[in-house]
Design an enzyme around this catalytic site. Structure first.
Site, PDB file in Angstrom:
ATOM      1  N   LYS A 110     -22.358  22.983   7.463  1.00 26.83           N
ATOM      2  CA  LYS A 110     -23.724  23.474   7.727  1.00 26.83           C
ATOM      3  C   LYS A 110     -24.366  22.650   8.847  1.00 26.83           C
ATOM      4  O   LYS A 110     -24.987  23.178   9.771  1.00 26.83           O
ATOM      5  CB  LYS A 110     -24.591  23.381   6.462  1.00 26.83           C
ATOM      6  CG  LYS A 110     -24.182  24.320   5.343  1.00 26.83           C
ATOM      7  CD  LYS A 110     -24.484  25.772   5.687  1.00 26.83           C
ATOM      8  CE  LYS A 110     -24.077  26.753   4.617  1.00 26.83           C
ATOM      9  NZ  LYS A 110     -24.021  28.141   5.064  1.00 26.83           N
ATOM     10  N   TYR A 156     -18.479  20.720   2.865  1.00 27.72           N
ATOM     11  CA  TYR A 156     -19.289  21.941   2.906  1.00 27.72           C
ATOM     12  C   TYR A 156     -20.606  21.667   3.653  1.00 27.72           C
ATOM     13  O   TYR A 156     -20.986  22.383   4.581  1.00 27.72           O
ATOM     14  CB  TYR A 156     -19.577  22.446   1.481  1.00 27.72           C
ATOM     15  CG  TYR A 156     -20.819  23.283   1.383  1.00 27.72           C
ATOM     16  CD1 TYR A 156     -20.817  24.609   1.834  1.00 27.72           C
ATOM     17  CD2 TYR A 156     -22.019  22.753   0.892  1.00 27.72           C
ATOM     18  CE1 TYR A 156     -21.972  25.377   1.775  1.00 27.72           C
ATOM     19  CE2 TYR A 156     -23.173  23.513   0.831  1.00 27.72           C
ATOM     20  CZ  TYR A 156     -23.149  24.819   1.282  1.00 27.72           C
ATOM     21  OH  TYR A 156     -24.289  25.566   1.248  1.00 27.72           O
ATOM     22  N   SER A 199     -28.862  24.965   4.744  1.00 25.11           N
ATOM     23  CA  SER A 199     -29.061  24.505   3.366  1.00 25.11           C
ATOM     24  C   SER A 199     -29.805  23.181   3.372  1.00 25.11           C
ATOM     25  O   SER A 199     -29.669  22.386   4.304  1.00 25.11           O
ATOM     26  CB  SER A 199     -27.688  24.315   2.726  1.00 25.11           C
ATOM     27  OG  SER A 199     -27.778  23.543   1.563  1.00 25.11           O
TER      28      SER A 199
HETATM   29  N1  UFG Z   1     -26.419  20.723 -13.253  1.00 24.73           N
HETATM   30  C1  UFG Z   1     -26.105  20.400 -14.552  1.00 24.73           C
HETATM   31  N2  UFG Z   1     -25.080  21.062 -15.155  1.00 24.73           N
HETATM   32  C2  UFG Z   1     -24.347  22.045 -14.516  1.00 24.73           C
HETATM   33  C3  UFG Z   1     -24.678  22.360 -13.182  1.00 24.73           C
HETATM   34  C4  UFG Z   1     -25.718  21.671 -12.577  1.00 24.73           C
HETATM   35  O1  UFG Z   1     -26.734  19.533 -15.160  1.00 24.73           O
HETATM   36  O2  UFG Z   1     -23.420  22.596 -15.112  1.00 24.73           O
HETATM   37  C5  UFG Z   1     -27.550  20.040 -12.597  1.00 24.73           C
HETATM   38  C6  UFG Z   1     -27.148  19.233 -11.376  1.00 24.73           C
HETATM   39  O3  UFG Z   1     -26.746  17.945 -11.758  1.00 24.73           O
HETATM   40  C7  UFG Z   1     -28.436  19.256 -10.572  1.00 24.73           C
HETATM   41  C8  UFG Z   1     -29.055  20.617 -10.905  1.00 24.73           C
HETATM   42  O4  UFG Z   1     -28.434  21.016 -12.127  1.00 24.73           O
HETATM   43  O5  UFG Z   1     -29.324  18.271 -11.023  1.00 24.73           O
HETATM   44  C9  UFG Z   1     -28.775  21.674  -9.855  1.00 24.73           C
HETATM   45  O6  UFG Z   1     -27.364  21.730  -9.600  1.00 24.73           O
HETATM   46  P1  UFG Z   1     -26.712  22.920  -8.773  1.00 24.73           P
HETATM   47  O7  UFG Z   1     -25.235  22.677  -8.755  1.00 24.73           O
HETATM   48  O8  UFG Z   1     -27.193  24.221  -9.285  1.00 24.73           O
HETATM   49  O9  UFG Z   1     -27.350  22.753  -7.338  1.00 24.73           O
HETATM   50  P2  UFG Z   1     -27.284  21.511  -6.338  1.00 24.73           P
HETATM   51  O10 UFG Z   1     -28.705  21.122  -6.079  1.00 24.73           O
HETATM   52  O11 UFG Z   1     -26.360  20.453  -6.760  1.00 24.73           O
HETATM   53  O12 UFG Z   1     -26.594  22.212  -5.102  1.00 24.73           O
HETATM   54  C10 UFG Z   1     -27.292  23.166  -4.367  1.00 24.73           C
HETATM   55  C11 UFG Z   1     -26.348  24.182  -3.741  1.00 24.73           C
HETATM   56  C12 UFG Z   1     -25.490  23.541  -2.704  1.00 24.73           C
HETATM   57  C13 UFG Z   1     -26.312  22.751  -1.744  1.00 24.73           C
HETATM   58  C14 UFG Z   1     -27.190  21.775  -2.507  1.00 24.73           C
HETATM   59  C15 UFG Z   1     -28.096  20.951  -1.649  1.00 24.73           C
HETATM   60  O13 UFG Z   1     -25.501  24.749  -4.720  1.00 24.73           O
HETATM   61  O14 UFG Z   1     -24.831  24.555  -1.985  1.00 24.73           O
HETATM   62  O15 UFG Z   1     -28.009  22.506  -3.412  1.00 24.73           O
HETATM   63  O16 UFG Z   1     -28.981  21.764  -0.976  1.00 24.73           O
HETATM   64  F1  UFG Z   1     -25.519  22.061  -0.917  1.00 24.73           F
END
Ligand code: UFG
Length: 334
Positions: A152, A148, A124
């Site tokens: 990885k 988590y 990841s």
């Molecule tokens: N976000 C919101 N509201 C929500 C969910 C997410 O505003 O309800 C925003 C987050 O703040 C972020 C973006 O949407 O800016 C993406 O968030 P995600 O949770 O979809 O994804 P992340 O980038 O935080 O996490 C992903 C994977 C993880 C991994 C991470 C880093 O889910 O498994 O990328 O690679 F670890």
């Protein structure tokens, strides 16, 4: 080749199974259905018109792993199985270390016993921690900000040690950015149990009016519009990258880490507005505080994947949003 797909009923695993079968490979699957369902395997068969053997078992079960390798002539392993929720990993770190690390060790030991030495690992972009700059290439420093992510990173380290000790292994560490979308049949897709953590499943639930409002976590980041920027990649593109990786290690003994992303960063607001426009649905949102642990921007430099694997993402944001929505509509009807 015959590829053992661990976690083959999961979101990314199921799409990889489809692309492997469509490319003429044979697969054997195992899954414990902790976060997936056996029906997914039937749908993979229906989509591809191909059959395969599947085991319901846990990667922690040494005897089951031994049985799979004894009963099948496996050429390579694609390893998706594992827990993946960042928040839960902070609450239950030991559960994450036990499952993800010990489970991977059990698989690697069974592989070693049966002289199977080709391995594609589902890593990841989280292994880049809070990157100093974007786009991120594979030489960037590695770190983890939660258990988590640390699993990885630790598995990556284990695999580097394994290759250093025995270079007859061939290993690819695929570092995914943010997978979204679903197969065009809308028979498989992301179906998280309970309230989703990730943006796209959350948007789907709000669009379907299963949840009242999308909380956008922060609008004061130093980004184009203040909301977080990520590299969203269509899961079918991602799955095709896995086929290329397997075909690469068929020919080379190596260990390589490779980003799978599009190279483009989109903000949360761009995602939500694109989704509303292409699907002609409303998604209510409000701005709330930043989510602890989130970073401002994260997107890939995907050049290494192009150079080594001759792979690049083909699908644009509109298709990602359309396929995500249509999958969620079809999943609701089922
Ligand atoms: N976000 C919101 N509201 C929500 C969910 C997410 O505003 O309800 C925003 C987050 O703040 C972020 C973006 O949407 O800016 C993406 O968030 P995600 O949770 O979809 O994804 P992340 O980038 O935080 O996490 C992903 C994977 C993880 C991994 C991470 C880093 O889910 O498994 O990328 O690679 F670890």
């Amino acid at each position: 080749m015959t590829i053992l797909v661990t976690g083959g009923a999961g979101y990314i695993g199921s799409h990889a199974c489809v692309e492997l079968l469509n490319s003429g490979h044979d697969i054997v699957v195992f899954d414990n259905f902790y976060n997936s369902s056996p029906e997914v395997l039937d749908r993979i068969k229906e989509i591809t018109g191909r059959s395969f053997l599947a085991y319901e078992c846990d990667m922690l079960d040494e005897e089951a792993m031994e049985r799979i390798f004894s009963e099948n002539k496996i050429d390579a392993v694609m390893h998706f199985a594992g827990y993946k929720a960042v928040g839960e990993s902070c609450e239950k770190p030991l559960m994450y270390y036990h499952n993800n690390i010990q489970g991977t060790l059990t698989i690697l030991n069974a592989m070693a016993r049966h002289n199977v030495k080709k391995f594609v690992f589902s890593s990841s972009a989280t292994v880049y921690g809070d990157p100093q700059s974007v786009p991120i290439d594979e030489t960037f420093p590695l770190s983890a900000t939660n258990p988590y992510g640390r699993t990885k990173l630790m598995i990556e380290e284990m695999l580097r040690d394994l290759y250093a000790a025995d270079n007859s292994w061939s290993i690819i560490l695929l570092r995914y950015f943010n997978p979204v979308g679903a197969h065009e049949s809308y028979m498989i897709g992301e179906n998280p149990k309970g309230i989703p953590n990730n943006l796209m499943p959350m948007i789907n639930k709000v669009a379907q009016q299963e949840l009242p409002v999308l909380k956008i976590f922060g609008n004061d980041y130093n980004t184009k519009d203040g909301t977080g920027v990520r590299d969203y990649i269509h899961v079918v593109d991602l799955a095709k990258g896995h086929v290329k990786a397997i075909e690469y290690i068929e020919n080379y003994n190596t260990i390589e880490s490779i980003n799978l992303g599009t190279g483009k960063g989109y903000s949360v607001l761009e995602m939500v507005h694109t989704y509303m426009r292409v699907n002609n649905v409303a998604v209510n949102y409000i701005f709330t505080d930043r989510r602890p642990g989130d970073i401002a921007e994260c997107y890939a430099n995907p050049e290494k994947a192009l150079r080594l694997l001759n792979w690049k993402a083909e699908y644009d944001l509109e298709k990602m949003c359309r396929d995500s929505y249509l999958w969620s509509v079809s999943a609701t009807k089922r």
